[in-house]
Design an enzyme around this catalytic site. Structure first.
Site, PDB file in Angstrom:
ATOM      1  N   ASP A  47      48.689  29.768  37.147  1.00 48.89           N
ATOM      2  CA  ASP A  47      48.535  29.205  38.488  1.00 48.89           C
ATOM      3  C   ASP A  47      49.066  27.778  38.579  1.00 48.89           C
ATOM      4  O   ASP A  47      49.654  27.392  39.593  1.00 48.89           O
ATOM      5  CB  ASP A  47      47.065  29.236  38.906  1.00 48.89           C
ATOM      6  CG  ASP A  47      46.618  30.633  39.323  1.00 48.89           C
ATOM      7  OD1 ASP A  47      47.377  31.314  40.027  1.00 48.89           O
ATOM      8  OD2 ASP A  47      45.504  31.030  38.941  1.00 48.89           O
ATOM      9  N   GLY A  48      48.862  26.991  37.532  1.00 47.18           N
ATOM     10  CA  GLY A  48      49.366  25.623  37.540  1.00 47.18           C
ATOM     11  C   GLY A  48      50.875  25.573  37.626  1.00 47.18           C
ATOM     12  O   GLY A  48      51.447  24.777  38.378  1.00 47.18           O
ATOM     13  N   ASP A 147      30.335  11.509  43.585  1.00 52.92           N
ATOM     14  CA  ASP A 147      31.388  11.417  42.572  1.00 52.92           C
ATOM     15  C   ASP A 147      32.764  11.567  43.201  1.00 52.92           C
ATOM     16  O   ASP A 147      33.768  11.136  42.636  1.00 52.92           O
ATOM     17  CB  ASP A 147      31.209  12.504  41.507  1.00 52.92           C
ATOM     18  CG  ASP A 147      30.165  12.139  40.473  1.00 52.92           C
ATOM     19  OD1 ASP A 147      29.610  11.020  40.538  1.00 52.92           O
ATOM     20  OD2 ASP A 147      29.871  12.984  39.601  1.00 52.92           O
ATOM     21  N   ALA A 155      43.940  28.783  50.688  1.00 55.15           N
ATOM     22  CA  ALA A 155      44.488  29.216  49.398  1.00 55.15           C
ATOM     23  C   ALA A 155      43.849  28.470  48.238  1.00 55.15           C
ATOM     24  O   ALA A 155      43.696  29.012  47.143  1.00 55.15           O
ATOM     25  CB  ALA A 155      46.001  29.015  49.376  1.00 55.15           C
ATOM     26  N   THR A 158      39.339  28.741  46.551  1.00 50.46           N
ATOM     27  CA  THR A 158      38.740  29.422  45.397  1.00 50.46           C
ATOM     28  C   THR A 158      38.979  28.658  44.095  1.00 50.46           C
ATOM     29  O   THR A 158      38.622  29.153  43.024  1.00 50.46           O
ATOM     30  CB  THR A 158      39.322  30.841  45.254  1.00 50.46           C
ATOM     31  OG1 THR A 158      40.734  30.747  45.081  1.00 50.46           O
ATOM     32  CG2 THR A 158      39.013  31.677  46.485  1.00 50.46           C
ATOM     33  N   ALA A 159      39.590  27.479  44.178  1.00 41.64           N
ATOM     34  CA  ALA A 159      39.893  26.694  42.977  1.00 41.64           C
ATOM     35  C   ALA A 159      38.828  25.602  42.780  1.00 41.64           C
ATOM     36  O   ALA A 159      37.642  25.893  42.673  1.00 41.64           O
ATOM     37  CB  ALA A 159      41.301  26.124  43.087  1.00 41.64           C
ATOM     38  N   TYR A 160      39.234  24.348  42.748  1.00 42.71           N
ATOM     39  CA  TYR A 160      38.309  23.230  42.535  1.00 42.71           C
ATOM     40  C   TYR A 160      37.206  23.231  43.587  1.00 42.71           C
ATOM     41  O   TYR A 160      36.032  22.967  43.301  1.00 42.71           O
ATOM     42  CB  TYR A 160      39.101  21.923  42.560  1.00 42.71           C
ATOM     43  CG  TYR A 160      38.319  20.684  42.220  1.00 42.71           C
ATOM     44  CD1 TYR A 160      37.130  20.732  41.517  1.00 42.71           C
ATOM     45  CD2 TYR A 160      38.802  19.426  42.602  1.00 42.71           C
ATOM     46  CE1 TYR A 160      36.429  19.582  41.211  1.00 42.71           C
ATOM     47  CE2 TYR A 160      38.113  18.271  42.292  1.00 42.71           C
ATOM     48  CZ  TYR A 160      36.925  18.359  41.601  1.00 42.71           C
ATOM     49  OH  TYR A 160      36.239  17.207  41.309  1.00 42.71           O
ATOM     50  N   LEU A 162      35.717  25.696  45.050  1.00 42.70           N
ATOM     51  CA  LEU A 162      34.662  26.660  44.731  1.00 42.70           C
ATOM     52  C   LEU A 162      33.773  26.157  43.602  1.00 42.70           C
ATOM     53  O   LEU A 162      32.554  26.328  43.636  1.00 42.70           O
ATOM     54  CB  LEU A 162      35.274  28.010  44.368  1.00 42.70           C
ATOM     55  CG  LEU A 162      34.296  29.143  44.045  1.00 42.70           C
ATOM     56  CD1 LEU A 162      33.375  29.417  45.229  1.00 42.70           C
ATOM     57  CD2 LEU A 162      35.053  30.407  43.660  1.00 42.70           C
TER      58      LEU A 162
END
Length: 258
Positions: A47-48, A147, A155, A158-160, A162
């Protein structure tokens, strides 16, 4: 949404052995061409690497078809060299509109960058960040102690987003997620859903003593004082997905994983 017939393939791959092996496999079976001659760009990696490919080639006008040679592969299709041209021509197109981040640093520098997943602000010291939040020019939070905080696309939801307990957003919902990272005050504020047309502004309070960085996907700016974020409709990226494994379906399914 359709696309023109695909007959010429260009391919890029990450430098991992798995991705390079995949590239060698495709090169043996298909006459790969340079990007300027191609109808589609295939990205082999995780993905990256897919995000990196989108950023580097979005202005080429080529649709991008990712094939998973990494781990999760949320933005990618299954790697399978068989009947590749048929799969490419049956693939569905998703147009992803990025967020544009404009950050102003303590030194007065202005920096802009695009994000297809999220724009995130994070503290860069042992002290919590103090951030004022304004939406469409109106103050919504006078002082968020946290923080960090992020704005995520569907899109990228669902990454960071989530992992920070933000909501999963279906494609086509026309909303963005505003999600705090470890909020301390207001203690019960868990974030918000915003219309995709919103302009979001973050003002860093006590920025000299409580330094904060801002990142647009993998691009980072340190010691920011003020950050503005809005959706950019002028530079969409066209991503291809197999019909039985569309991005929309994957985002939907993520809501039922436990």
């Amino acid at each position: 949404m359709g696309h023109k017939e695909i007959t010429k393939i260009a391919c890029v791959a990450s430098d991992t052995p798995r991705a390079q092996k995949g590239l060698a496999t495709l090169a043996k079976r298909y006459p790969l061409v340079e990007r300027d001659e191609a109808d589609v760009l295939i990205a082999l990696g995780g993905d990256g690497f897919m995000l990196q490919t989108i950023h580097e080639h979005m202005d080429s006008g080529l649709p991008i078809y990712g094939m998973n040679r990494g781990t999760i592969g949320f933005l990618l299709n299954e790697f399978n060299p068989d009947t590749l041209l048929k799969r490419l021509n049956l693939a569905q197109v998703h147009a992803l509109n990025p967020l544009i981040m404009t950050a102003f640093t303590l030194s007065g520098q202005q920096v802009s960058a695009l994000a297809f997943n999220e724009v995130a602000l994070l503290r860069h010291s042992q002290q919590s960040a103090k951030i004022r939040v304004c939406i469409n020019g109106k103050q919504r939070l006078e002082k968020l102690i946290c923080d960090g905080i992020m704005v995520a696309t569907p899109a990228g939801s669902t990454a960071y987003n989530l992992s920070a307990r933000g909501p999963i957003i279906p494609l086509g919902s026309n909303v963005l997620a505003l999600t705090p990272v470890s909020p301390f005050r207001p203690r019960r504020w868990n974030g918000a859903l915003l219309p995709h047309s919103a302009t979001i502004e973050f003002e860093i309070l006590n920025a000299e003593r409580r330094p904060v960085s801002a990142s647009a996907d993998s691009f980072e700016v340190r010691e920011v004082a003020h950050v503005t974020i809005k959706e950019d409709h002028t530079r969409p990226a066209c991503i291809l997905f197999d019909p039985d494994h569309s991005l929309e379906e994957r985002i939907f399914n993520e809501q039922f994983i436990y």
